[in-house]
Design a protein around this motif. Structure first.
Motif, short mmCIF file in Angstrom:
data_model
loop_
_atom_site.label_atom_id
_atom_site.label_comp_id
_atom_site.label_asym_id
_atom_site.label_seq_id
_atom_site.Cartn_x
_atom_site.Cartn_y
_atom_site.Cartn_z
N PHE A 2 0.86 -1.19 0.10
CA PHE A 2 0.09 0.01 -0.02
C PHE A 2 1.04 1.36 0.10
CE2 PHE A 2 -2.50 3.17 2.10
CZ PHE A 2 -3.42 3.24 1.18
N ILE A 3 0.59 2.10 -0.77
CA ILE A 3 1.41 3.33 -1.14
C ILE A 3 0.41 4.72 -0.96
CG2 ILE A 3 2.91 4.82 -2.62
CD1 ILE A 3 3.87 1.94 -3.64
N VAL A 4 0.72 5.64 -0.36
CA VAL A 4 0.22 6.81 -0.29
C VAL A 4 1.41 7.88 -1.02
CG1 VAL A 4 -0.92 8.74 1.14
CG2 VAL A 4 -0.95 6.49 1.83
N GLN A 5 0.74 8.45 -1.96
CA GLN A 5 1.61 9.39 -2.97
C GLN A 5 0.60 10.48 -3.48
OE1 GLN A 5 3.21 6.38 -5.53
NE2 GLN A 5 1.87 7.35 -7.23
N VAL A 6 1.20 11.37 -4.26
CA VAL A 6 0.87 12.37 -4.84
C VAL A 6 0.08 11.76 -5.89
CG1 VAL A 6 1.23 14.66 -6.14
CG2 VAL A 6 2.53 14.20 -4.19
#
Length: 226
Positions: A201-205
């Motif tokens: 899981f990745i939180v990014q722009v």
């Protein structure tokens, strides 16, 4: 007058034909049918929403039968509907929760959409604090494949929270979407059934757009498909 006719008492003459013409309560029958349909909620938990209707019609059926006992029957059907409604509603939800937890592969954490929703107390921060704790971790989440122009053998697609958005289109909430990209040979086809995905899981722009949607900041590098 024949002997058979003379042996029938006056009470028998009035009650026997009367009972023959009683009909089943429609509410009791409808409640019973809904309870049967609600059994499918053990397969698709979305159908649990209709289970309480069985109780509503069952109660109405009981009231009608007691009010007009000489005209209506169906007490057993009404009682089944009354008790089946809440039993199937609660039972299917519990069964669904247990089933999901058993699906989670070893080494993955179960992540829910509720955890990804932003805190109403901090509207200026669209990403939830809980979502940040999953950053870079292996998670498992269930959702629906958002329909796009391509429907088969999808490597990259959008996973959405609910089937309403999935089936009827429209712009989902930014936190109700996860951009999924398989990092192995697995692929998925669009369907109306929920799918389970596991990966990093990745939180990014967010990207500018994908499949005609404005995107949020949640991404999944998927390697597991259920």
């Amino acid at each position: 007058m024949s002997l058979e006719a003379s042996e029938i008492s006056p009470s028998q003459k009035t009650t026997t034909p009367h009972n023959d013409f009683r009909r089943r309560s429609r509410a009791a029958v409808v409640g019973f049918v809904i309870s049967l349909i609600s059994l499918a909620s053990l397969i698709d938990v979305r159908l649990a929403a209709i289970a309480p209707l069985a109780s509503v019609f069952g109660v109405y059926g009981l009231i009608s039968i007691r009010k007009y006992p000489n005209e209506l029957t169906g007490m057993k059907l009404a009682l089944i509907a009354v008790f089946a409604g809440p039993t199937l509603f609660v039972g299917s939800i519990l069964f669904f929760q247990i089933k999901i937890r058993l699906e989670v592969p070893e080494g993955y954490s179960l992540m829910t959409w509720r955890e990804l929703a932003p805190d109403e107390k901090t509207p200026l921060f669209p990403i939830s604090e809980k979502a940040r704790t999953y950053q870079g971790k292996m998670v498992y989440v269930r959702g629906y494949v958002y329909p796009s122009t391509r429907k088969n053998n999808l490597k990259k697609f959008i996973l959405v929270r609910d089937s309403g958005t999935c089936c009827f289109g429209g712009q989902p909430k930014l936190t109700d979407m996860i951009v999924v990209d398989f990092v192995n040979e697995k692929r998925v086809d669009y369907s109306m059934w929920p799918r389970g995905l596991g990966g990093k899981f990745i939180v990014q722009v967010p990207e500018r757009d994908f499949s005609g949607l404005k995107l949020g900041a949640y991404y999944l590098k998927a390697d597991h498909l259920k």
